[in-house]
Scaffold this active site. Structure first.
Site, mmCIF file in Angstrom:
data_model
loop_
_atom_site.group_PDB
_atom_site.id
_atom_site.type_symbol
_atom_site.label_atom_id
_atom_site.label_comp_id
_atom_site.label_asym_id
_atom_site.label_seq_id
_atom_site.Cartn_x
_atom_site.Cartn_y
_atom_site.Cartn_z
ATOM 1 N N HIS A 18 69.030 -24.970 54.481
ATOM 2 C CA HIS A 18 69.545 -26.259 53.890
ATOM 3 C C HIS A 18 70.836 -26.466 54.046
ATOM 4 O O HIS A 18 71.436 -25.637 54.519
ATOM 5 C CB HIS A 18 69.004 -26.196 52.078
ATOM 6 C CG HIS A 18 69.745 -25.191 51.441
ATOM 7 N ND1 HIS A 18 70.946 -25.104 51.210
ATOM 8 C CD2 HIS A 18 68.981 -24.282 50.559
ATOM 9 C CE1 HIS A 18 71.269 -24.119 50.292
ATOM 10 N NE2 HIS A 18 70.072 -23.640 50.158
ATOM 11 N N HIS A 21 73.623 -23.688 53.157
ATOM 12 C CA HIS A 21 73.722 -22.659 54.094
ATOM 13 C C HIS A 21 74.528 -23.309 55.212
ATOM 14 O O HIS A 21 75.446 -22.524 55.935
ATOM 15 C CB HIS A 21 72.539 -22.222 54.633
ATOM 16 C CG HIS A 21 71.495 -21.908 53.691
ATOM 17 N ND1 HIS A 21 70.207 -22.232 53.464
ATOM 18 C CD2 HIS A 21 71.486 -20.700 52.816
ATOM 19 C CE1 HIS A 21 69.746 -21.496 52.589
ATOM 20 N NE2 HIS A 21 70.495 -20.463 52.120
ATOM 21 N N CYS A 126 67.210 -9.165 38.559
ATOM 22 C CA CYS A 126 67.175 -10.553 38.727
ATOM 23 C C CYS A 126 66.758 -10.557 40.364
ATOM 24 O O CYS A 126 67.636 -10.210 41.111
ATOM 25 C CB CYS A 126 68.297 -11.416 38.496
ATOM 26 S SG CYS A 126 68.020 -13.081 39.339
ATOM 27 N N CYS A 129 69.240 -12.953 42.379
ATOM 28 C CA CYS A 129 70.519 -12.316 42.761
ATOM 29 C C CYS A 129 70.263 -10.996 43.647
ATOM 30 O O CYS A 129 71.276 -10.360 44.175
ATOM 31 C CB CYS A 129 71.299 -11.885 41.484
ATOM 32 S SG CYS A 129 71.785 -12.970 40.433
ATOM 33 N N CYS A 144 69.022 -15.249 33.499
ATOM 34 C CA CYS A 144 69.935 -15.121 34.716
ATOM 35 C C CYS A 144 70.883 -16.572 34.763
ATOM 36 O O CYS A 144 70.124 -17.471 34.851
ATOM 37 C CB CYS A 144 69.492 -14.739 36.031
ATOM 38 S SG CYS A 144 70.538 -15.147 37.284
ATOM 39 N N HIS A 147 70.251 -18.173 38.414
ATOM 40 C CA HIS A 147 68.803 -18.721 38.622
ATOM 41 C C HIS A 147 68.003 -19.165 37.549
ATOM 42 O O HIS A 147 66.759 -19.516 37.511
ATOM 43 C CB HIS A 147 68.144 -17.490 39.498
ATOM 44 C CG HIS A 147 68.963 -17.222 40.784
ATOM 45 N ND1 HIS A 147 70.074 -16.058 40.483
ATOM 46 C CD2 HIS A 147 68.940 -17.651 41.834
ATOM 47 C CE1 HIS A 147 70.204 -15.851 41.860
ATOM 48 N NE2 HIS A 147 69.892 -16.903 42.564
ATOM 49 N N LYS A 298 72.404 -29.933 41.546
ATOM 50 C CA LYS A 298 71.807 -28.597 42.045
ATOM 51 C C LYS A 298 70.869 -28.616 43.142
ATOM 52 O O LYS A 298 69.880 -29.215 42.626
ATOM 53 C CB LYS A 298 71.973 -27.568 41.225
ATOM 54 C CG LYS A 298 71.931 -26.075 41.887
ATOM 55 C CD LYS A 298 72.284 -24.931 41.157
ATOM 56 C CE LYS A 298 71.969 -23.614 41.555
ATOM 57 N NZ LYS A 298 72.024 -22.545 40.937
ATOM 58 N N LYS A 301 64.300 -26.004 44.773
ATOM 59 C CA LYS A 301 62.885 -26.388 45.241
ATOM 60 C C LYS A 301 62.102 -27.326 44.167
ATOM 61 O O LYS A 301 61.217 -27.886 44.359
ATOM 62 C CB LYS A 301 62.155 -24.948 45.800
ATOM 63 C CG LYS A 301 62.598 -24.797 47.008
ATOM 64 C CD LYS A 301 61.691 -23.629 47.649
ATOM 65 C CE LYS A 301 62.166 -22.912 48.768
ATOM 66 N NZ LYS A 301 61.848 -21.387 48.802
HETATM 67 N N1 MSP Z 1 71.819 -12.900 51.374
HETATM 68 C C1 MSP Z 1 72.895 -12.953 50.491
HETATM 69 C C2 MSP Z 1 74.297 -12.943 51.088
HETATM 70 C C3 MSP Z 1 74.590 -11.436 51.583
HETATM 71 S S1 MSP Z 1 75.849 -11.413 52.586
HETATM 72 C C4 MSP Z 1 76.132 -9.786 52.807
HETATM 73 C C5 MSP Z 1 72.722 -14.389 50.023
HETATM 74 N N2 MSP Z 1 72.033 -15.438 50.836
HETATM 75 S S2 MSP Z 1 71.582 -16.630 50.518
HETATM 76 O O1 MSP Z 1 70.797 -17.128 51.314
HETATM 77 O O2 MSP Z 1 71.176 -16.860 48.872
HETATM 78 O O3 MSP Z 1 72.969 -17.433 50.424
HETATM 79 C C6 MSP Z 1 73.949 -17.296 51.712
HETATM 80 C C7 MSP Z 1 75.192 -18.312 51.450
HETATM 81 O O4 MSP Z 1 74.819 -19.523 51.542
HETATM 82 C C8 MSP Z 1 76.040 -17.821 50.580
HETATM 83 O O5 MSP Z 1 77.295 -17.613 50.823
HETATM 84 C C9 MSP Z 1 75.847 -18.844 49.506
HETATM 85 O O6 MSP Z 1 76.916 -18.833 48.717
HETATM 86 C C10 MSP Z 1 75.697 -20.071 50.516
HETATM 87 N N3 MSP Z 1 74.931 -21.083 49.878
HETATM 88 C C11 MSP Z 1 73.639 -21.145 49.342
HETATM 89 N N4 MSP Z 1 73.698 -22.289 48.714
HETATM 90 C C12 MSP Z 1 74.482 -23.020 48.686
HETATM 91 C C13 MSP Z 1 75.101 -24.229 48.305
HETATM 92 N N5 MSP Z 1 74.068 -25.057 47.713
HETATM 93 N N6 MSP Z 1 76.156 -24.645 48.698
HETATM 94 C C14 MSP Z 1 77.208 -24.050 49.284
HETATM 95 N N7 MSP Z 1 76.904 -22.765 49.777
HETATM 96 C C15 MSP Z 1 75.724 -22.364 49.473
HETATM 97 O O7 MSP Z 1 73.330 -14.847 49.150
#
Ligand code: MSP
Length: 524
Positions: A18, A21, A126, A129, A144, A147, A298, A301
């Site tokens: 999304h 990411h 969790c 996390c 949590c 989440h 935020k 889903k």
């Molecule tokens: N898999 C772990 C990270 C492991 S690093 C060794 C993880 N994955 S995640 O898919 O949940 O998130 C990946 C990255 O995307 C994280 O840095 C997270 O902060 C970022 N984001 C996920 N959702 C986000 C937003 N809504 N806004 C900005 N960044 C976000 O955590």
């Protein structure tokens, strides 16, 4: 010139990417592209995090194997990054066999060195996390805080890592190295968390989690997903506990590791401790960005408000990602939360990319054709000793300073400030008025100043808008690529005498969103 190694967090593949990411990967890409304009040896790593209970459960709920789920979603991440022009050098998947093998060796080394021991434990896990939570950190309702889900009570015998042994060294490192945690205001949060740090569980029994890397000499246990995940930053370079590769020696330690603020603890506490235990140097900077919300809410889903980058591209019928990349980078000050809304997006990119920068180029090239037949005569070339040239050079310095602090939004603002100066200059000097009065030399000098400014702007903006910058370069009749311009070599007065353009070659570099032309393109 020195090397520059940048990593991003690796994304969980239990769903599709999304714009949260995307925000991180774009930020990383802009940083990398800027430093490619300043250093010789840059390496950009991203990846996907493919193990853990969350992925196991999602796969089970869909009736497919975890690997099938990972393959399906990892592909979506790859496609999304291609669509956003993310110029990574390597995308690691934690299901890569060579990665898994080294993770086992890393775990073994920590165990052999006495940093890992076995311990019976009851804790609250969790899956969001992928971590045990401290009861102290739960909400009043026992959820949590990130989440808003009730963690699962787990009672098992696990391997534990002696995190407490490294506590003092980490605190000292943070205090002695202000650049280690960026932005600096996040360092206090980490220091507070360190106060309460205890040893952590670093494996799960196979009965509770089976999708992960088994402990080499005890396959009843699965290695904790964060050891597996964090190790990607070195396994991707071919780190090996016995024989570190040439790539590893060349690039480690990382110059900057880009992550979201939610995973600070793992990167600023666990990761340094693992590295210390492996006797490896720590990364120079952990750069934490804020959170992207949608219409101030935020993304989730359950709320059904998750937006994918391609949704934005399709809504506005964009043929390339520059506008989206640009907007994402300016919607929040560095390190702070930012928001996406269709309206803000449209207004911001229309104002900055179409009106401010695009129009400036368009008007100027058209005047060059109208008054001088697209020709630049030797006497039109201005010296660097004029106010606009000085402002251009000054902006390069300011942009570099911002990037040295990884302030991507603020650096963009410096470029926009400069384009405002140039717009004001055009309005104040009114080259069309000068032409009317027959002051052709003055008129030509003004136009030259603007064209040179556009060359500077396009080069500095290329990390954000590689396609638009390239288009500007082509319309300025440049043969070099905008993204390849070395900022330290940007000198005033390099647009040569000769024909720069002709009427047919001039076209808008960015169409206002929802303008009639864009609308027509949409219908077509
Ligand atoms: N898999 C772990 C990270 C492991 S690093 C060794 C993880 N994955 S995640 O898919 O949940 O998130 C990946 C990255 O995307 C994280 O840095 C997270 O902060 C970022 N984001 C996920 N959702 C986000 C937003 N809504 N806004 C900005 N960044 C976000 O955590």
């Amino acid at each position: 010139m020195t090397k520059f190694y940048l990593t991003t967090a690796i994304d969980y593949v239990n769903g599709a990417p999304h714009i949260g990411h995307a925000y991180e990967k774009i930020q990383a890409d802009v940083l990398v592209r800027h430093f490619r304009q300043r250093r010789d040896d840059v390496y950009f790593l991203t990846g996907t995090d493919e193990h853990g209970i969350k992925i196991q459960k999602t796969a089970a709920s869909r009736g497919i194997t975890p690997k099938e789920l990972c393959d399906e979603n990892a592909q979506k991440f790859k496609e999304a990054w291609a669509g956003l022009d993310i110029s990574y050098d390597k995308l690691i998947r934690t299901t890569d066999k060579d990665h898994e093998a080294i993770v086992q060796k890393i775990f073994q080394k920590l165990k052999d060195n006495g940093d890992i021991y076995k311990h019976s434990y009851t804790g609250l896990y969790c899956s969001g996390c992928e971590s045990f939570l401290n009861p102290r950190d739960l909400t009043e309702d026992g959820l949590c805080p990130d989440h808003l889900k009730k963690p699962e009570e787990v009672k098992e015998e696990n391997y534990f890592f002696k995190l407490s042994k490294y506590k003092d060294r980490i605190i000292e490192h943070i205090k002695n190295n202000p650049e280690f945690i960026q932005p600096e205001f996040r360092a206090n949060e980490v220091l507070n968390q360190l106060e309460h740090i205890e040893d952590i569980s670093v494996s799960r029994s196979k009965e509770s989690v089976n999708w992960g890397v088994p402990v080499a000499d005890d396959d009843s246990q699965i290695i904790y997903v964060w050891i597996d995940a964090l190790s990607n930053y070195i396994t991707a370079l071919g780190y090996d506990t016995e024989n570190p590769s040439e790539m590893f020696k060349r690039y480690w330690p990382a110059d900057v590791q880009v992550i979201g603020k939610d995973i600070m603890k793992f990167h600023a506490i666990y990761w340094p401790a693992f590295l210390m235990a492996l006797d490896l140097p720590l990364p120079k900077t952990i750069l934490a960005h804020g959170w992207i919300t949608i219409d101030q809410t935020k993304m989730s889903k359950s709320l059904g408000n998750v937006i994918a980058p391609k949704d934005v591209m399709e809504t506005f019928n964009l043929s390339q990602p520059d506008a989206f990349r640009y907007f994402m980078m300016v919607t929040a000050p560095s390190g702070k939360d930012g928001n996406y809304s269709d309206l803000d997006f449209k207004e911001r990119v229309n104002a900055d990319l179409a009106n401010n920068i695009g129009n400036l180029l368009n008007r100027t090239l058209n005047m060059q054709v109208k008054y001088f037949d697209g020709e630049i005569k030797p006497e039109f070339i201005t010296s660097s000793d004029n106010e606009i040239a000085k402002a251009a050079m000054q902006t390069v310095t300011l942009v570099k300073e911002r990037f040295d602090k990884y302030e991507v939004a603020e650096a963009a603002q410096e470029i926009v400030n400069f384009s405002n100066i140039v717009n004001k200059y055009v309005n104040d000097t009114a080259p069309w008025g000068l032409a009317k009065e027959g002051k052709m030399q003055e008129c030509a000098n003004v136009l030259y100043n603007v064209l040179e400014s556009m060359r500077f702007i396009a080069a500095m903006l290329a990390p954000y808008t590689p396609n638009i910058s390239q288009d500007i370069y082509e319309q300025l009749n440049r043969t070099e690529k905008a993204v390849d311009v070395k900022l330290d070599n940007l000198k005033w007065g390099e647009i040569p005498a000769g024909k720069i353009t002709e009427k047919e070659k001039i076209k808008p570099v960015f169409l206002r969103l929802d303008s009639e032309i864009a609308g027509a393109a949409k219908k077509a």
